[in-house]
Design an enzyme around this catalytic site. Structure first.
Site, PDB file in Angstrom:
ATOM      1  N   ARG A 200       0.807  -1.222   0.000  1.00 54.83           N
ATOM      2  CA  ARG A 200       0.000   0.000   0.000  1.00 54.83           C
ATOM      3  C   ARG A 200       0.843   1.276   0.000  1.00 54.83           C
ATOM      4  O   ARG A 200       0.345   2.362  -0.251  1.00 54.83           O
ATOM      5  CB  ARG A 200      -0.964  -0.032   1.208  1.00 54.83           C
ATOM      6  CG  ARG A 200      -2.050  -1.079   1.069  1.00 54.83           C
ATOM      7  CD  ARG A 200      -2.727  -1.397   2.395  1.00 54.83           C
ATOM      8  NE  ARG A 200      -1.951  -2.332   3.211  1.00 54.83           N
ATOM      9  CZ  ARG A 200      -2.325  -2.785   4.409  1.00 54.83           C
ATOM     10  NH1 ARG A 200      -3.469  -2.379   4.943  1.00 54.83           N
ATOM     11  NH2 ARG A 200      -1.568  -3.637   5.084  1.00 54.83           N
TER      12      ARG A 200
ATOM     13  N   LYS B 232       8.732  -1.103   3.384  1.00 55.90           N
ATOM     14  CA  LYS B 232       7.989  -0.145   4.212  1.00 55.90           C
ATOM     15  C   LYS B 232       8.737   0.306   5.462  1.00 55.90           C
ATOM     16  O   LYS B 232       8.789   1.507   5.757  1.00 55.90           O
ATOM     17  CB  LYS B 232       6.631  -0.752   4.607  1.00 55.90           C
ATOM     18  CG  LYS B 232       5.849   0.129   5.567  1.00 55.90           C
ATOM     19  CD  LYS B 232       4.395  -0.255   5.664  1.00 55.90           C
ATOM     20  CE  LYS B 232       4.187  -1.576   6.315  1.00 55.90           C
ATOM     21  NZ  LYS B 232       2.742  -1.878   6.458  1.00 55.90           N
TER      22      LYS B 232
ATOM     23  N   GLN C 121      12.681 -14.119   6.504  1.00 51.47           N
ATOM     24  CA  GLN C 121      11.431 -14.706   6.004  1.00 51.47           C
ATOM     25  C   GLN C 121      11.473 -14.542   4.479  1.00 51.47           C
ATOM     26  O   GLN C 121      11.287 -13.449   3.965  1.00 51.47           O
ATOM     27  CB  GLN C 121      10.240 -13.954   6.602  1.00 51.47           C
ATOM     28  CG  GLN C 121       8.906 -14.600   6.286  1.00 51.47           C
ATOM     29  CD  GLN C 121       7.724 -13.691   6.628  1.00 51.47           C
ATOM     30  OE1 GLN C 121       7.864 -12.476   6.700  1.00 51.47           O
ATOM     31  NE2 GLN C 121       6.567 -14.294   6.822  1.00 51.47           N
TER      32      GLN C 121
ATOM     33  N   THR D 235       1.810 -12.540   9.057  1.00 57.81           N
ATOM     34  CA  THR D 235       2.422 -12.208  10.344  1.00 57.81           C
ATOM     35  C   THR D 235       2.639 -13.449  11.224  1.00 57.81           C
ATOM     36  O   THR D 235       3.628 -13.517  11.961  1.00 57.81           O
ATOM     37  CB  THR D 235       1.572 -11.167  11.102  1.00 57.81           C
ATOM     38  OG1 THR D 235       0.196 -11.588  11.074  1.00 57.81           O
ATOM     39  CG2 THR D 235       1.662  -9.791  10.454  1.00 57.81           C
TER      40      THR D 235
ATOM     41  N   GLU E 190      -9.756  -9.980  11.035  1.00 61.19           N
ATOM     42  CA  GLU E 190      -9.128  -9.012  10.127  1.00 61.19           C
ATOM     43  C   GLU E 190     -10.195  -8.300   9.298  1.00 61.19           C
ATOM     44  O   GLU E 190     -11.239  -8.875   8.986  1.00 61.19           O
ATOM     45  CB  GLU E 190      -8.117  -9.718   9.221  1.00 61.19           C
ATOM     46  CG  GLU E 190      -6.853 -10.134   9.928  1.00 61.19           C
ATOM     47  CD  GLU E 190      -6.177  -8.982  10.662  1.00 61.19           C
ATOM     48  OE1 GLU E 190      -5.780  -8.014  10.009  1.00 61.19           O
ATOM     49  OE2 GLU E 190      -6.076  -9.046  11.900  1.00 61.19           O
TER      50      GLU E 190
ATOM     51  N   TYR F 276      34.224  31.368  -1.198  1.00 59.86           N
ATOM     52  CA  TYR F 276      34.228  29.898  -1.200  1.00 59.86           C
ATOM     53  C   TYR F 276      35.539  29.425  -0.629  1.00 59.86           C
ATOM     54  O   TYR F 276      36.617  29.700  -1.185  1.00 59.86           O
ATOM     55  CB  TYR F 276      34.035  29.338  -2.619  1.00 59.86           C
ATOM     56  CG  TYR F 276      34.261  27.846  -2.625  1.00 59.86           C
ATOM     57  CD1 TYR F 276      33.504  27.028  -1.784  1.00 59.86           C
ATOM     58  CD2 TYR F 276      35.251  27.251  -3.399  1.00 59.86           C
ATOM     59  CE1 TYR F 276      33.731  25.660  -1.721  1.00 59.86           C
ATOM     60  CE2 TYR F 276      35.476  25.882  -3.354  1.00 59.86           C
ATOM     61  CZ  TYR F 276      34.723  25.092  -2.510  1.00 59.86           C
ATOM     62  OH  TYR F 276      34.950  23.750  -2.440  1.00 59.86           O
TER      63      TYR F 276
ATOM     64  N   ASN G 292      40.236  24.921  -5.469  1.00 61.49           N
ATOM     65  CA  ASN G 292      40.711  23.674  -4.863  1.00 61.49           C
ATOM     66  C   ASN G 292      40.728  22.513  -5.846  1.00 61.49           C
ATOM     67  O   ASN G 292      41.231  21.452  -5.547  1.00 61.49           O
ATOM     68  CB  ASN G 292      39.850  23.313  -3.650  1.00 61.49           C
ATOM     69  CG  ASN G 292      38.388  23.174  -3.995  1.00 61.49           C
ATOM     70  OD1 ASN G 292      37.894  23.836  -4.909  1.00 61.49           O
ATOM     71  ND2 ASN G 292      37.694  22.317  -3.274  1.00 61.49           N
ATOM     72  N   TYR G 293      40.206  22.723  -7.050  1.00 60.32           N
ATOM     73  CA  TYR G 293      40.054  21.614  -7.993  1.00 60.32           C
ATOM     74  C   TYR G 293      40.690  21.990  -9.319  1.00 60.32           C
ATOM     75  O   TYR G 293      40.388  23.051  -9.885  1.00 60.32           O
ATOM     76  CB  TYR G 293      38.551  21.357  -8.174  1.00 60.32           C
ATOM     77  CG  TYR G 293      38.207  20.147  -9.004  1.00 60.32           C
ATOM     78  CD1 TYR G 293      38.781  18.906  -8.726  1.00 60.32           C
ATOM     79  CD2 TYR G 293      37.300  20.245 -10.057  1.00 60.32           C
ATOM     80  CE1 TYR G 293      38.455  17.792  -9.489  1.00 60.32           C
ATOM     81  CE2 TYR G 293      36.965  19.133 -10.818  1.00 60.32           C
ATOM     82  CZ  TYR G 293      37.549  17.908 -10.532  1.00 60.32           C
ATOM     83  OH  TYR G 293      37.225  16.810 -11.282  1.00 60.32           O
TER      84      TYR G 293
HETATM   85  C1  UD1 Z   1      -1.815  -6.083  11.219  1.00 56.52           C
HETATM   86  C2  UD1 Z   1      -2.763  -7.011  12.008  1.00 56.52           C
HETATM   87  C3  UD1 Z   1      -4.025  -6.234  12.384  1.00 56.52           C
HETATM   88  C4  UD1 Z   1      -3.646  -4.985  13.162  1.00 56.52           C
HETATM   89  C5  UD1 Z   1      -2.614  -4.137  12.401  1.00 56.52           C
HETATM   90  C6  UD1 Z   1      -2.079  -3.072  13.301  1.00 56.52           C
HETATM   91  C7  UD1 Z   1      -2.374  -9.306  11.270  1.00 56.52           C
HETATM   92  C8  UD1 Z   1      -2.860 -10.416  10.427  1.00 56.52           C
HETATM   93  N1  UD1 Z   1      -3.082  -8.183  11.241  1.00 56.52           N
HETATM   94  O1  UD1 Z   1      -2.463  -5.755   9.987  1.00 56.52           O
HETATM   95  O2  UD1 Z   1      -4.876  -7.054  13.174  1.00 56.52           O
HETATM   96  O3  UD1 Z   1      -4.820  -4.241  13.414  1.00 56.52           O
HETATM   97  O4  UD1 Z   1      -1.512  -4.931  11.980  1.00 56.52           O
HETATM   98  O5  UD1 Z   1      -1.221  -2.189  12.626  1.00 56.52           O
HETATM   99  O6  UD1 Z   1      -1.390  -9.481  11.943  1.00 56.52           O
HETATM  100  N2  UD1 Z   1       5.117  -8.658   8.101  1.00 56.52           N
HETATM  101  C9  UD1 Z   1       6.126  -9.568   7.996  1.00 56.52           C
HETATM  102  N3  UD1 Z   1       5.919 -10.698   7.264  1.00 56.52           N
HETATM  103  C10 UD1 Z   1       4.742 -10.974   6.657  1.00 56.52           C
HETATM  104  C11 UD1 Z   1       3.684 -10.035   6.782  1.00 56.52           C
HETATM  105  C12 UD1 Z   1       3.895  -8.886   7.521  1.00 56.52           C
HETATM  106  O7  UD1 Z   1       7.215  -9.382   8.532  1.00 56.52           O
HETATM  107  O8  UD1 Z   1       4.648 -12.039   6.017  1.00 56.52           O
HETATM  108  C13 UD1 Z   1       5.346  -7.429   8.886  1.00 56.52           C
HETATM  109  C14 UD1 Z   1       5.221  -6.170   8.050  1.00 56.52           C
HETATM  110  O9  UD1 Z   1       6.482  -5.782   7.534  1.00 56.52           O
HETATM  111  C15 UD1 Z   1       4.678  -5.150   9.053  1.00 56.52           C
HETATM  112  C16 UD1 Z   1       3.935  -5.998  10.064  1.00 56.52           C
HETATM  113  O10 UD1 Z   1       4.361  -7.329   9.878  1.00 56.52           O
HETATM  114  O11 UD1 Z   1       5.721  -4.460   9.693  1.00 56.52           O
HETATM  115  C17 UD1 Z   1       2.417  -5.912   9.918  1.00 56.52           C
HETATM  116  O12 UD1 Z   1       2.047  -6.271   8.602  1.00 56.52           O
HETATM  117  P1  UD1 Z   1       0.954  -5.476   7.799  1.00 56.52           P
HETATM  118  O13 UD1 Z   1       0.851  -6.088   6.463  1.00 56.52           O
HETATM  119  O14 UD1 Z   1       1.175  -4.047   7.902  1.00 56.52           O
HETATM  120  O15 UD1 Z   1      -0.371  -5.882   8.628  1.00 56.52           O
HETATM  121  P2  UD1 Z   1      -1.704  -5.024   8.751  1.00 56.52           P
HETATM  122  O16 UD1 Z   1      -2.549  -5.280   7.552  1.00 56.52           O
HETATM  123  O17 UD1 Z   1      -1.386  -3.637   9.091  1.00 56.52           O
HETATM  124 MG    MG Z   2       0.349  -2.522   9.141  1.00 55.38          MG
END
Ligand code: UD1
Ligand code: MG
Length: 463
Positions: free
Chosen positions: A17, A24, A76, A82, A160, A372, A392-393
């Site tokens: 996004r 990000k 990862q 997450t 979610e 300068y 200088n250059y």
């Molecule tokens: C997530 C939560 C949501 C919460 C919100 C708060 C989940 C499924 N949802 O949604 O409930 O309200 O955060 O801000 O957890 N990331 C990884 N690996 C992955 C996916 C994500 O490391 O495979 C990291 C991202 O880099 C980010 C964080 O996890 O820093 C959250 O991921 P993001 O995609 O922003 O989740 P949200 O849709 O915001």
């Molecule tokens: Mg998020």
């Protein structure tokens, strides 16, 4: 024995996004990457060697940025959600010591304070629950996971946005993505999470329902200040977070005895330090690791980055100071540019439209207008006339100019480096200096003036 705390920070996502090629968590707010704010807050309670950062998108860049902090990394390779991101930390957690409690944080929540992490940990320490998570109530909860509670008010699940029914979408209480969980429970259940049938991702948030189903209790810590848990998913939110972080910084400095004029226009990075009774003008920008002493002035519109200003330094309006040291009582500007790696001595004066680059400028020396000075070593008590330029250059390499103490360089002089002007000497105005000027000498490097009396009339003819 005190129960040990570990942390897992999720920072592997690209952040679709954001519509960016950059991961990000590397985007900046308040002068540093989002994930750095999260690590700063976590670092107040959790040792770096027990902190695991999950990296994926631009893993090398994220590691390079955070490397010196001494935290651990888990890679990862595919961003499968997450829940998956936490699950792959198990091996690393084993090495870090997997007993105790684990705080899970999302790398895209830069506004969370150390204080709130502390409250979360203390809530979990009270015992009797498997996990505590931070929630808040939002007027516009769209985009966040919603908290489902049972009849008795207990948290039973997180749903979610994408999976929520119209009725569930009306719930204002949202998941912050910040949890404290008994480590044993975490490692027992996280591997059991199933991919979401719609998205194919493994949601960490499903952990709540799974644990509840097994009779384990999950508690919510509802925080009042919803700004703390703002998750950054797109650039409008990034700008909002930036504004909040800068507002906090300005407030912290003002409460500490710094005057800030029109603070809403001023931008000061999180790690900047400013001494007592310093006055910062409107639209100033102070960034990076800058340290400013007491009783200084930073004029309106000036930009200072990664620099050190001693006590009583006055920077006028609209100056730029980058990676430079300015000693006590020196005066800069208005309209000066200290480009990089300069050292300006005590009480020295740098005036309007003077540029310094990689220059040592001695104590009490003056360059008041239009000059300068690059790659130069300038002693104490030197006067640099308006229009002085160090060449200088030579088109291939850079060369240094040395000017001894007490030298007077007349206006519009051109100093062709490498060149040395020894102490207490004079350079006549308009000179081009290509050879050493000995101590206490006068150097003239210009053609003599010739005067032709009556020339104008002759040119007009007739007489
Ligand atoms: C997530 C939560 C949501 C919460 C919100 C708060 C989940 C499924 N949802 O949604 O409930 O309200 O955060 O801000 O957890 N990331 C990884 N690996 C992955 C996916 C994500 O490391 O495979 C990291 C991202 O880099 C980010 C964080 O996890 O820093 C959250 O991921 P993001 O995609 O922003 O989740 P949200 O849709 O915001
Ligand atoms: Mg998020």
């Amino acid at each position: 024995m005190e129960t040990k705390l570990s942390a897992i920070v999720l920072a592997a996502g690209l952040g679709t996004r954001m519509k960016s090629r950059k991961a990000k968590v590397l985007h900046e707010a308040g002068g540093q990457a989002l994930v750095e704010h999260v690590l700063d807050a976590a670092g107040a309670w959790i040792a770096a060697e027990r902190t695991i950062v999950v990296v994926g998108h631009q893993a090398e860049e994220v590691k390079a940025l955070l490397g010196r902090r001494g935290c651990r990394f888990a890679v990862q390779r595919e961003q499968k959600g997450t829940g998956h991101a936490v699950a792959i930390c198990e091996g690393e957690a084993e090495r870090a010591g997997r007993t105790g409690r684990t705080v899970i944080l999302y790398g895209d929540c830069p506004l969370l304070t150390a204080e709130t992490i502390g409250k979360l940990v203390r809530a979990q320490e009270r015992g009797g629950v498997a996990a505590t998570l931070i929630t808040t109530v939002l007027e516009e909860p769209a985009g966040y996971g919603r908290i489902l509670r049972g009849e008795d008010g207990r948290v039973t699940a997180i749903v979610e946005e994408k999976a929520a029914t119209a009725e569930q979408k009306k719930i204002g209480e949202i998941n912050s993505g910040i949890y404290c969980i008994e480590s044993e429970v975490l490692w027992k259940y996280v591997g059991r999470l199933k991919p979401n049938p719609a998205s194919g991702e493994v949601y960490l948030t499903d952990l709540v329902e799974v644990m509840e189903g097994d009779g384990l209790r999950v508690e919510a810590l509802v925080v009042e200040d919803a700004t703390e848990i703002l998750g950054i998913n797109q650039r409008v939110e990034l700008a909002a977070a930036d504004g909040i972080l800068r507002g906090r910084k300005a407030r912290e400095l003002m409460l500490g005895g710094v005057t800030i004029r029109q603070p809403e226009t001023v931008s000061i990075d999180s790690k900047v330090e400013v001494g007592q009774d310093t006055v910062i003008g409107a639209f100033a920008q102070i960034g990076g690791r800058t340290r400013i002493g007491a009783e200084c002035v930073v004029g309106a519109g000036s930009v200072i980055r990664d620099s050190v200003l001693g006590d009583g330094v006055k920077v006028g309006e609209y100056c730029f100071v980058g990676t430079s040291v300015v000693e006590e009582g020196a005066e800069i500007g208005p309209f000066s540019r200290l480009r990089m790696e300069n050292h300006v001595g005590e009480g020295a004066q740098i005036g309007n439209f003077v540029e310094l680059k990689k220059t040592r400028f001695g104590a009490g020396s003056k360059a008041m207008h239009l000059a300068y000075l690059g790659d130069s070593d300038i002693g104490a008590g030197v006067n640099i006339g308006a229009g002085t330029i160090t060449c200088n250059y030579d088109g291939v390499a850079k060369h240094r100019t040395e000017i001894g103490e007490g030298v007077f360089v007349g206006s519009n002089s051109t100093l062709v480096a490498p060149v040395r002007i020894e102490g207490a000497s004079y350079v006549a105005a308009g000179s081009v200096i290509t050879e050493t000027v000995p101590r206490e000498a006068l150097a003239l490097g210009r053609s003599r003036q010739t005067v032709k009396p009556g020339w104008v009339k002759r040119r007009r003819g007739g007489e």
